[in-house]
Design an enzyme around this catalytic site. Structure first.
Site, mmCIF file in Angstrom:
data_model
loop_
_atom_site.group_PDB
_atom_site.id
_atom_site.type_symbol
_atom_site.label_atom_id
_atom_site.label_comp_id
_atom_site.label_asym_id
_atom_site.label_seq_id
_atom_site.Cartn_x
_atom_site.Cartn_y
_atom_site.Cartn_z
ATOM 1 N N LEU A 184 0.769 -1.172 -0.098
ATOM 2 C CA LEU A 184 0.444 0.076 -0.266
ATOM 3 C C LEU A 184 1.139 1.156 0.495
ATOM 4 O O LEU A 184 1.974 0.952 0.395
ATOM 5 C CB LEU A 184 -1.072 -0.294 1.212
ATOM 6 N N ASN A 239 10.135 -2.155 -4.188
ATOM 7 C CA ASN A 239 10.158 -0.360 -3.330
ATOM 8 C C ASN A 239 11.280 0.502 -4.339
ATOM 9 O O ASN A 239 11.460 1.945 -4.369
ATOM 10 C CB ASN A 239 10.617 -0.214 -2.215
ATOM 11 N N CYS A 291 9.051 4.578 3.841
ATOM 12 C CA CYS A 291 9.502 3.381 3.119
ATOM 13 C C CYS A 291 11.015 3.617 1.891
ATOM 14 O O CYS A 291 12.708 2.782 2.323
ATOM 15 C CB CYS A 291 8.400 2.684 2.181
ATOM 16 N N LYS A 351 4.305 13.468 1.668
ATOM 17 C CA LYS A 351 3.634 14.099 0.151
ATOM 18 C C LYS A 351 1.900 14.091 0.488
ATOM 19 O O LYS A 351 1.505 14.320 2.050
ATOM 20 C CB LYS A 351 3.516 12.364 -0.513
HETATM 21 N N1 LIG Z 1 3.850 2.527 5.661
HETATM 22 C C1 LIG Z 1 3.390 2.699 4.401
HETATM 23 O O1 LIG Z 1 3.567 3.088 3.602
HETATM 24 C C2 LIG Z 1 4.410 1.205 4.282
HETATM 25 C C3 LIG Z 1 3.629 0.522 3.279
HETATM 26 C C4 LIG Z 1 4.526 -1.150 2.734
HETATM 27 C C5 LIG Z 1 5.613 -1.690 4.404
HETATM 28 N N2 LIG Z 1 5.361 -0.719 4.780
HETATM 29 C C6 LIG Z 1 6.100 -1.699 5.942
HETATM 30 O O2 LIG Z 1 5.194 -2.148 7.463
HETATM 31 C C7 LIG Z 1 5.699 -1.973 8.318
HETATM 32 C C8 LIG Z 1 4.802 -1.359 9.622
HETATM 33 O O3 LIG Z 1 5.188 -0.660 8.913
HETATM 34 P P1 LIG Z 1 3.714 1.378 9.246
HETATM 35 O O4 LIG Z 1 4.419 2.642 8.658
HETATM 36 O O5 LIG Z 1 2.735 0.935 9.826
HETATM 37 O O6 LIG Z 1 4.408 1.675 10.687
HETATM 38 P P2 LIG Z 1 4.209 2.542 11.801
HETATM 39 O O7 LIG Z 1 5.325 2.788 12.382
HETATM 40 O O8 LIG Z 1 3.053 3.333 11.301
HETATM 41 O O9 LIG Z 1 3.387 1.524 13.513
HETATM 42 C C9 LIG Z 1 3.676 0.519 13.360
HETATM 43 C C10 LIG Z 1 2.834 0.540 15.118
HETATM 44 O O10 LIG Z 1 3.623 -0.794 15.717
HETATM 45 C C11 LIG Z 1 3.260 -0.618 17.646
HETATM 46 N N3 LIG Z 1 4.101 -2.044 18.041
HETATM 47 C C12 LIG Z 1 5.746 -1.459 18.056
HETATM 48 N N4 LIG Z 1 5.982 -2.830 18.593
HETATM 49 C C13 LIG Z 1 4.640 -3.527 18.909
HETATM 50 C C14 LIG Z 1 4.542 -4.811 19.562
HETATM 51 N N5 LIG Z 1 5.632 -5.176 20.027
HETATM 52 N N6 LIG Z 1 2.937 -4.830 19.444
HETATM 53 C C15 LIG Z 1 1.957 -4.058 18.778
HETATM 54 N N7 LIG Z 1 2.067 -2.953 18.321
HETATM 55 C C16 LIG Z 1 3.589 -2.585 18.560
HETATM 56 C C17 LIG Z 1 3.745 1.159 17.604
HETATM 57 O O11 LIG Z 1 2.891 1.720 17.847
HETATM 58 C C18 LIG Z 1 3.914 1.229 15.867
HETATM 59 O O12 LIG Z 1 1.538 1.908 16.057
HETATM 60 C C19 LIG Z 1 7.143 -1.364 8.228
HETATM 61 O O13 LIG Z 1 8.551 -2.480 7.889
HETATM 62 C C20 LIG Z 1 7.296 -0.815 6.306
HETATM 63 O O14 LIG Z 1 8.586 -0.881 5.784
HETATM 64 C C21 LIG Z 1 5.256 0.258 5.318
#
Ligand SMILES: NC(=O)c1ccc[n+]([C@@H]2O[C@H](COP(=O)([O-])OP(=O)(O)OC[C@H]3O[C@@H](n4cnc5c(N)ncnc54)[C@H](O)[C@@H]3O)[C@@H](O)[C@H]2O)c1
Length: 474
Positions: A184, A239, A291, A351
């Site tokens: 996403l 990516n 990302c 963005k």
């Molecule tokens: N943001 C994007 O657009 C996107 C897109 C594709 C993939 N990703 C990948 O997905 C992953 C997450 O990205 P994100 O942007 O959603 O991260 P984020 O930082 O927005 O969210 C991570 C969440 O995990 C929580 N967390 C931490 N430790 C925890 C635990 N032990 N139990 C439960 N919750 C816990 C944090 O409090 C936070 O709310 C990353 O690896 C990222 O590279 C992100």
């Protein structure tokens, strides 16, 4: 937004699905990936418990408020509230789950590698709590080989049969781990999830594959099933390819400026070629977000660890680093000083469509401008508060006749532009794009605009009497 004011969904699929055999799903982490995935799985008929360690976030979600800004998300939370639970109590969420999706962060470490400590914590919590067979699905972006380690780690930490027997718990609990990377994009996350181009499933186990197919069947999307390591690599390769495409266009844009070509015309001409495609050809002030910057560095690191130099990705990283401060450097050539100048900054998020600031060009440029004594008037339709947490409002302080700069957050583009000596555009929000060229001339003391997103036509700005600098155009 609050839970009382729901807009009409912009999505076509408004009706939640009712499944004959919904799964009991837990999602660890309620960030952009975890929350959106969890809510969309509930929308497709599963029962989902979203777990986070952040108490404030969980309390907001329990009140129907999304802790992140993402179009349609809060509406879907409301629509599917009977199938959604939010909690910090991971034990209750994991112990009886059919599948546990891990969506916690994998941020960059100083050496460029991915920090897997959040994944490890969740893996440990899963090992200590599961009471029935379940599938652990790694959605976070992780280096190739991580899923293998997570599976081993969970196996190593799970109670022995003897311990389970002593506790009166089930014996022989089987936990498998599969990869299911997420694609996403922030700003369009809900749509991207419900209408994904493909779902990647990475597993060598038939049972794991069947469970993931049960999760995703109600989405009606193409499913590509590969090995765990290939799935992990697909995410980074995709990516980094997009980051490369952006840096390539930025590199060409910089050359266009030197040789008198126009990058937008060049991109238009290139985009007609199906082998190239017309997306991701916009030159600008560089890629940011949570990302591309970290995923390019993590793949470069993985290559290095394996004795290989990933030269293309390294080039993308290098170009991007310079690109982010290109306009600031241009402005330094034009102006004798920023000291005491009113500088309008339009757009703070990395963005449009998101409140996320991670790796946003504004984060690099604002400190440079402040250092040079600029009085910044910043405007972003949703990012002001997050930015304020990093750069609190402050007035001008003087030291030996030299101002140390100030920053103030305003509620409209007009307020930012009023009386400004110079303007920087960092994010192409609709509200900012809607400002007509003549408004810069009318509102600013000196209509001098540095546009990092090529929003305006060069001739339109010139005709309106604006001195205009953009990327890859004369
Ligand atoms: N943001 C994007 O657009 C996107 C897109 C594709 C993939 N990703 C990948 O997905 C992953 C997450 O990205 P994100 O942007 O959603 O991260 P984020 O930082 O927005 O969210 C991570 C969440 O995990 C929580 N967390 C931490 N430790 C925890 C635990 N032990 N139990 C439960 N919750 C816990 C944090 O409090 C936070 O709310 C990353 O690896 C990222 O590279 C992100």
């Amino acid at each position: 937004m609050n839970n009382l004011t729901f807009k009409t969904l912009s999505l076509q699929t408004q009706t939640p699905k009712t499944l004959s055999h919904p799964l009991n799903i837990a999602v660890a982490g309620t960030g952009y990936v975890g929350l959106v995935s969890g809510v969309c799985m509930a929308h497709r008929g599963h029962h989902v418990t979203c777990v986070d360690i952040d108490v404030k976030k969980v309390e907001m979600m329990q009140q129907g408020i999304s802790p992140i800004y993402e179009q349609d998300l809060e509406e879907l939370m409301h629509l599917n509230r009977d199938r959604l639970t939010y909690t910090t109590d991971y034990e209750s969420a994991y112990k009886k789950a059919d599948a546990i999706f891990i969506g916690v962060g994998t941020p960059e470490q100083p050496d460029g590698s991915a920090n897997l400590s959040y994944i490890a914590t969740v893996a440990r919590q899963i090992a200590e709590t599961v009471e029935q067979d379940c599938l652990v699905v790694v959605k976070s972006t992780v280096p190739v080989g991580t899923n293998d380690k997570v599976e081993q780690f969970i196996k190593d930490l799970m109670p022995t049969d003897l311990e389970n027997e002593a506790l009166g718990k089930n014996k022989n609990i089987k936990v498998e781990v599969a990869s299911n990377p997420e694609f996403l994009a922030q700003g369009t996350a809900v749509r991207d999830t419900l209408e994904a181009a493909r779902i990647i499933i990475g597993t060598d186990s038939k049972t794991a594959e069947e469970t993931l197919i049960m999760v995703y069947e109600p989405f009606g999307l193409p499913i590509v099933s590969v090995s765990r390591r290939s799935a992990e690599m697909i995410k980074y390769a995709s990516n980094d390819f997009l980051a490369l495409k952006i840096s390539y266009m930025n590199d060409i844009a910089n050359l266009c400026e030197l040789v008198g070509a126009d990058i937008q015309d060049v991109a238009k001409g290139m985009g007609f070629d199906n082998r190239i495609g017309s997306n991701f050809l916009n030159a600008g002030i560089g890629y940011g977000g949570s990302c591309f910057p970290k995923d390019t560095k993590a793949l470069e690191y993985l290559a290095k660890q394996n004795g290989y130099e990933l030269r293309t990705v390294k080039a993308a990283i290098d170009v991007n680093k310079d690109q982010k401060v290109l306009l600031y450097k241009k402005a330094c050539q034009r102006l004798i000083t920023f000291n005491g100048l009113k500088v309008a900054v339009l757009g703070l998020t990395f963005k449009p469509g998101t409140d996320d600031l991670r790796e946003a060009p504004s984060l690099e440029n604002v400190p440079l401008l402040l250092e040079q004594g600029a009085d910044i008037y910043a405007y972003d339709p949703v990012g002001n508060n997050n930015f304020k947490n990093k750069f609190p409002e402050k007035g001008t302080e003087s030291e030996g006749g030299h101002s140390k700069g100030s920053i103030k957050y305003v509620e409209s583009v007009e307020e930012a532009l009023q009386g400004a000596n110079v303007c920087f555009i960092f994010t192409e929000w609709g509200e900012i794009k809607a400002v007509r060229p003549e408004e810069y001339k009318r509102l600013m003391r000196t209509p001098l605009v540095y546009d990092g997103r090529n929003i305006y036509g060069v001739d339109d700005m010139k005709e309106s009497g604006v001195e205009y600098y953009s990327i890859g155009r004369k």
